[in-house]
Design an enzyme around this catalytic site. Structure first.
Site, PDB file in Angstrom:
ATOM      1  N   HIS A 267      70.767  54.096  27.509  1.00 34.93           N
ATOM      2  CA  HIS A 267      71.063  55.222  28.286  1.00 34.93           C
ATOM      3  C   HIS A 267      71.703  54.891  29.743  1.00 34.93           C
ATOM      4  O   HIS A 267      71.894  53.630  30.003  1.00 34.93           O
ATOM      5  CB  HIS A 267      69.660  55.716  28.612  1.00 34.93           C
ATOM      6  CG  HIS A 267      68.511  55.025  28.982  1.00 34.93           C
ATOM      7  ND1 HIS A 267      67.988  53.934  28.337  1.00 34.93           N
ATOM      8  CD2 HIS A 267      67.969  54.918  30.299  1.00 34.93           C
ATOM      9  CE1 HIS A 267      67.015  53.442  28.887  1.00 34.93           C
ATOM     10  NE2 HIS A 267      67.099  53.785  30.201  1.00 34.93           N
TER      11      HIS A 267
ATOM     12  N   ASP B 122      66.034  49.374  27.632  1.00 35.33           N
ATOM     13  CA  ASP B 122      65.118  48.806  28.525  1.00 35.33           C
ATOM     14  C   ASP B 122      64.328  47.731  28.129  1.00 35.33           C
ATOM     15  O   ASP B 122      64.006  47.453  26.780  1.00 35.33           O
ATOM     16  CB  ASP B 122      64.011  49.895  28.698  1.00 35.33           C
ATOM     17  CG  ASP B 122      64.346  51.350  29.384  1.00 35.33           C
ATOM     18  OD1 ASP B 122      65.263  51.132  30.145  1.00 35.33           O
ATOM     19  OD2 ASP B 122      63.968  52.469  29.081  1.00 35.33           O
TER      20      ASP B 122
ATOM     21  N   HIS C 260      72.384  50.744  29.354  1.00 35.01           N
ATOM     22  CA  HIS C 260      71.471  49.769  29.212  1.00 35.01           C
ATOM     23  C   HIS C 260      70.493  50.068  28.166  1.00 35.01           C
ATOM     24  O   HIS C 260      70.021  51.539  28.088  1.00 35.01           O
ATOM     25  CB  HIS C 260      70.600  49.107  30.572  1.00 35.01           C
ATOM     26  CG  HIS C 260      69.750  50.280  31.100  1.00 35.01           C
ATOM     27  ND1 HIS C 260      70.335  51.240  31.796  1.00 35.01           N
ATOM     28  CD2 HIS C 260      68.605  50.299  31.029  1.00 35.01           C
ATOM     29  CE1 HIS C 260      69.189  52.108  32.091  1.00 35.01           C
ATOM     30  NE2 HIS C 260      68.173  51.569  31.710  1.00 35.01           N
TER      31      HIS C 260
ATOM     32  N   ARG D   4      57.782  57.806  34.343  1.00 40.93           N
ATOM     33  CA  ARG D   4      58.368  57.318  33.065  1.00 40.93           C
ATOM     34  C   ARG D   4      57.015  56.512  32.335  1.00 40.93           C
ATOM     35  O   ARG D   4      56.412  55.640  32.857  1.00 40.93           O
ATOM     36  CB  ARG D   4      59.412  56.564  33.030  1.00 40.93           C
ATOM     37  CG  ARG D   4      60.153  56.038  31.830  1.00 40.93           C
ATOM     38  CD  ARG D   4      61.263  55.173  31.866  1.00 40.93           C
ATOM     39  NE  ARG D   4      60.605  53.951  31.803  1.00 40.93           N
ATOM     40  CZ  ARG D   4      61.408  52.616  32.060  1.00 40.93           C
ATOM     41  NH1 ARG D   4      62.846  52.871  32.191  1.00 40.93           N
ATOM     42  NH2 ARG D   4      61.156  51.512  31.691  1.00 40.93           N
TER      43      ARG D   4
HETATM   44  C1  SIN Z   1      65.726  54.590  33.296  1.00 33.74           C
HETATM   45  O1  SIN Z   1      64.962  54.698  32.412  1.00 33.74           O
HETATM   46  O2  SIN Z   1      66.631  53.728  33.142  1.00 33.74           O
HETATM   47  C2  SIN Z   1      66.032  55.829  34.190  1.00 33.74           C
HETATM   48  C3  SIN Z   1      66.362  57.127  33.439  1.00 33.74           C
HETATM   49  C4  SIN Z   1      66.772  58.170  34.632  1.00 33.74           C
HETATM   50  O3  SIN Z   1      66.374  58.120  35.582  1.00 33.74           O
HETATM   51  O4  SIN Z   1      67.248  59.202  33.816  1.00 33.74           O
END
Ligand code: SIN
Length: 302
Positions: A267, A119, A117, A282
């Site tokens: 990612h 974000d 996906h 994050r």
């Molecule tokens: C995400 O931002 O989708 C999670 C990324 C991760 O946990 O590595």
């Protein structure tokens, strides 16, 4: 590999690049990701360091910084070098509105981002990028990696006729879809955004074309029938997930920060470590509305 795909790969891997003066870069693959050494992100960067991190970000799209010891304030300060901080959708009560906790343990029944996906693409202005700082990695084994995929190359490796077909199409991105597709209702109080974006967009800083559809958020291609849209989207998702050449893999260690360009990579946070735990924070940066491309020149359609 198809000749046009090989050409695209050659164009990307033979691009000239200048050396860096204030940091050292070690590419993860020839087409995506680099480890950056020589910087302490807990301190304010010099102008030259900032300029070079920005250049490395635009060239490699995913930057990995190891052995960083960051307070939430230092983490946000580094992110703010790249633009205003993006607000977390539905922050927990009393939580910092700019820090999203990424957490999984034995009680988890799902984890954030376990599938390809980008974000927040249902927003009219999806984030520019995210900086994820992992503090705890799974206690056992080497799981919990994050995979990234290069959407410039995903586009470049399509056939000229497929590129021509996709140009000018738009797709609806629906913020409720990640829940609805799993038979759940979106959380209470969440006003799910819905936005139409071009299927092929231009990177706002480099002007390179890229493929801008992703499985959790893209609902359908507006100009096609439901069945046609499903087939084309599935073909593109299969291309993205099933072409390892587009990917790089980040193996986390505690105190690693990864900064990815949400405008041109997807990612996938691999959840292969249950029942062990993983924890990080994050911070995302505000982006701009994805822009369509001018029509392809005839020379690219032969
Ligand atoms: C995400 O931002 O989708 C999670 C990324 C991760 O946990 O590595």
């Amino acid at each position: 590999m198809e000749p046009f795909a090989l050409d695209a790969l050659e164009r990307v891997t033979t691009r000239p690049t200048k050396d860096y003066e204030t940091l050292t870069l070690t590419p993860l693959t020839p087409v995506l990701g680099a480890e950056v050494t020589g910087l302490d992100l807990s301190r304010e960067l010099t102008c030259e360091q900032r300029r070079e991190v920005r250049r490395a970000f635009l060239e490699h799209h995913v930057l990995v910084f190891r052995d960083q010891h960051l307070t939430p304030t230092a983490h946000k300060r580094f992110a703010a070098e790249f633009g205003p901080l993006h607000r977390v959708v539905l922050p927990a009560e009393g939580a910092d509105p700019h820090i999203l906790e990424i957490s999984a343990d034995a009680s988890s029944r799902a984890v954030a981002g376990n599938g390809w996906h980008a974000d927040g693409t249902a927003e009219s202005e999806p984030s520019l990028g995210s900086m994820l700082y992992l503090i705890r990695t799974p206690e056992v084994g080497s799981g919990g990696d994050t995979l990234f995929a290069n959407m410039h190359l995903a586009y470049d490796m399509l056939s000229p006729r497929m590129k021509e077909f996709l140009e000018g199409l738009t797709a609806v991105h629906d913020g409720a879809q990640p829940w609805l597709s799993q038979g759940m209702a979106p959380p209470e109080g969440y006003e799910a955004p819905r936005t139409e974006h071009p299927v092929v967009v231009l990177h706002p800083e480099t002007g390179r074309r890229l493929l801008f559809v992703n499985a959790p958020y893209t609902a359908h291609i507006t100009q096609l029938s439901a069945a046609e849209s499903r087939s084309v989207l599935d073909m593109l998702y299969q291309h993205i997930a099933g072409t390892p050449l587009l990917h790089c893999r980040v193996r986390w260690e505690p105190h690693t920060l990864v900064f990815w360009d949400n405008r041109c990579v997807q990612h996938h946070a691999v959840w292969d470590y249950y029942p062990h735990s993983r924890y990080g924070q994050r911070v995302a940066i505000d982006g701009t509305r994805p822009q369509p491309c001018a029509p392809l020149p005839d020379t690219e359609l032969v």
